[in-house]
Design an enzyme around this catalytic site. Structure first.
Site, PDB file in Angstrom:
ATOM      1  N   GLY A  48     -18.958  -0.529  16.514  1.00 50.45           N
ATOM      2  CA  GLY A  48     -18.693   0.805  17.038  1.00 50.45           C
ATOM      3  C   GLY A  48     -18.583   1.733  15.838  1.00 50.45           C
ATOM      4  O   GLY A  48     -19.442   1.704  14.964  1.00 50.45           O
ATOM      5  N   SER A  71     -21.409  -5.518  12.927  1.00 50.89           N
ATOM      6  CA  SER A  71     -21.501  -4.102  12.573  1.00 50.89           C
ATOM      7  C   SER A  71     -20.178  -3.640  11.951  1.00 50.89           C
ATOM      8  O   SER A  71     -19.800  -4.145  10.894  1.00 50.89           O
ATOM      9  CB  SER A  71     -21.913  -3.306  13.815  1.00 50.89           C
ATOM     10  OG  SER A  71     -22.382  -2.025  13.465  1.00 50.89           O
ATOM     11  N   ALA A  72     -19.438  -2.719  12.570  1.00 48.18           N
ATOM     12  CA  ALA A  72     -18.161  -2.275  12.001  1.00 48.18           C
ATOM     13  C   ALA A  72     -17.219  -3.449  11.746  1.00 48.18           C
ATOM     14  O   ALA A  72     -16.443  -3.432  10.783  1.00 48.18           O
ATOM     15  CB  ALA A  72     -17.502  -1.254  12.931  1.00 48.18           C
ATOM     16  N   HIS A 117     -26.990  -3.244   9.732  1.00 46.93           N
ATOM     17  CA  HIS A 117     -28.133  -2.459  10.240  1.00 46.93           C
ATOM     18  C   HIS A 117     -29.027  -2.011   9.077  1.00 46.93           C
ATOM     19  O   HIS A 117     -29.566  -0.900   9.121  1.00 46.93           O
ATOM     20  CB  HIS A 117     -27.675  -1.196  10.988  1.00 46.93           C
ATOM     21  CG  HIS A 117     -26.809  -1.424  12.180  1.00 46.93           C
ATOM     22  ND1 HIS A 117     -27.311  -1.576  13.449  1.00 46.93           N
ATOM     23  CD2 HIS A 117     -25.459  -1.486  12.299  1.00 46.93           C
ATOM     24  CE1 HIS A 117     -26.301  -1.726  14.307  1.00 46.93           C
ATOM     25  NE2 HIS A 117     -25.174  -1.675  13.638  1.00 46.93           N
ATOM     26  N   GLU A 141     -31.096  -5.978  10.722  1.00 46.35           N
ATOM     27  CA  GLU A 141     -30.789  -6.282  12.121  1.00 46.35           C
ATOM     28  C   GLU A 141     -31.364  -7.643  12.508  1.00 46.35           C
ATOM     29  O   GLU A 141     -32.419  -8.052  12.030  1.00 46.35           O
ATOM     30  CB  GLU A 141     -31.318  -5.170  13.029  1.00 46.35           C
ATOM     31  CG  GLU A 141     -30.550  -3.868  12.809  1.00 46.35           C
ATOM     32  CD  GLU A 141     -30.789  -2.831  13.903  1.00 46.35           C
ATOM     33  OE1 GLU A 141     -31.822  -2.893  14.580  1.00 46.35           O
ATOM     34  OE2 GLU A 141     -29.917  -1.944  14.053  1.00 46.35           O
TER      35      GLU A 141
END
Lengths: 240, 240
Positions: free
Chosen positions: A88, A121-122, A158, A193
């Site tokens: 997020g 991700s985060a 990413h 990714e």
């Protein structure tokens, strides 16, 4: 220490958290319940986030609890069998984890007690020394840029080679070159990714269909592949 | 108050600072010397940055001094006839401007004394209440996210509609939606490349070949065009 640090939850056009499902199942083998940190969610509710993650983990036979439903989130981390930190917005995630005392609790459980930590991700940014290689917009000011520091290098999730045609903004590589110019003593791993890093004790492995791009001040960027020895990333940097 | 807030220094394929040259000349008409803030530079020297900017401003008959060559940068701002803040990395720019006391000095000169301020990219971010709508990587931690607050709304420079195909990361619009979800009382202006905002007193104008995209919590994003009344952006937000 046991870590599974995933670039992105979902590949374009695929179901949520689908591509890393097999690796998540293998990583959490023998564990029937994990504690989820949903704080990176901004434009959807923590309940909705938990539901999405539980749906995928149910296929692995794993129950997902979430810190947002616990009276004391840090205490919930202290009794967790596994920790999962979702993606997020990294700034929101850092601000909330710092406010709730989760950073220290997670560091203790993961580094001292070997509790497995998976993030995407985060959630992968938060495993790094700082949040300084996130791609996210700084929508809120965290107490500090310091993150959990479970690994001694920075991940750029990413990681992207493409650049919109005719756009004058910086490429991802230029942004990371800015980072290593100011932070000369740390490696940055551009994790594309569909890829993830798995740490088991002192063995770090790249998993996925693409190479990973390595940046460090004074060195030419280079690609590493699944199967390559990544031990150099685990050396503690000298003070720089 | 007099501001010229430019999205980007350079359009893809054009010479440095070429497209806004005419507007810069008009904005600084009658001023023969400006004070430049080069601190957003990371991967090139302040001297090199000054040289590039001086080359363009020479065509306008304006001498460019730079705070990095002044014994006391804040004092240099206090005697400047015009202020120019260049683009680069917004976090680095904020950290250096805060460290050198330039934020307060610039706010005083620009808001109280009407000294003209021109900035592009990171230099436009620094005119906003916070740096929270920058696109840059947080390569260094500034003392605070608060910026000069010369305007009561946020600018997202290099605003971009395109998104790399097959990439799962957030679009720019999604990032700004995250921002307004957490910051519900402030407008965000998506300023596309090749465009700028000029403030003269209480009159704000959009200049350039593209519309500007307006975001605010609880409202649908909408486009405004050169010539439209932008007075709504100048209203001080209620505490939210």
């Amino acid at each position: 220490m046991r870590l599974l640090l995933i670039s992105n939850s979902t590949n374009a056009g695929e179901a949520y958290l689908d591509y890393p499902k097999k690796e998540l199942g293998d990583f959490f083998k023998g564990i029937d319940e994990v504690m989820f940190v949903p704080y990176a969610a901004v434009t959807f509710t923590y309940d909705a986030y938990l539901e999405k993650v539980q749906a995928r983990f149910s296929e692995l036979g794993i129950r997902v609890r979430s810190v947002h439903r616990e009276a004391n989130p840090a205490l919930a981390i202290m009794s967790a069998k596994g920790i999962v930190v979702g993606g997020g917005n990294t700034f929101r995630l850092a601000q909330m984890m710092q406010r709730e005392g989760l950073v220290e609790a997670i560091r203790l459980r993961v580094t001292d007690e070997g509790i497995p930590y998976a993030g995407w991700s985060a959630g992968s940014n938060m495993a790094c020394p700082t949040i300084g290689t996130t791609n996210d917009m700084p929508i809120i000011e965290p107490a500090t840029f310091h993150a959990a520091g479970l690994i001694p290098f920075q991940i750029n999730p990413h990681y992207l080679d493409a650049h919109p045609q005719g756009h004058a903004g910086e490429t991802r590589e230029q942004r990371i070159e800015e980072y290593i110019t100011v932070n000369t003593n740390v490696y940055v791993a551009g994790l594309r990714e569909g890829c993830m890093l798995r740490l088991e004790g002192d063995r770090l492995s790249l998993i996925g269909p693409r190479p990973m791009r390595i940046f460090r001040w004074g060195e030419l960027p280079r690609e590493v592949n699944p199967g390559d020895d990544l031990g150099f990333l685990l050396q503690q940097p000298l003070e720089g």
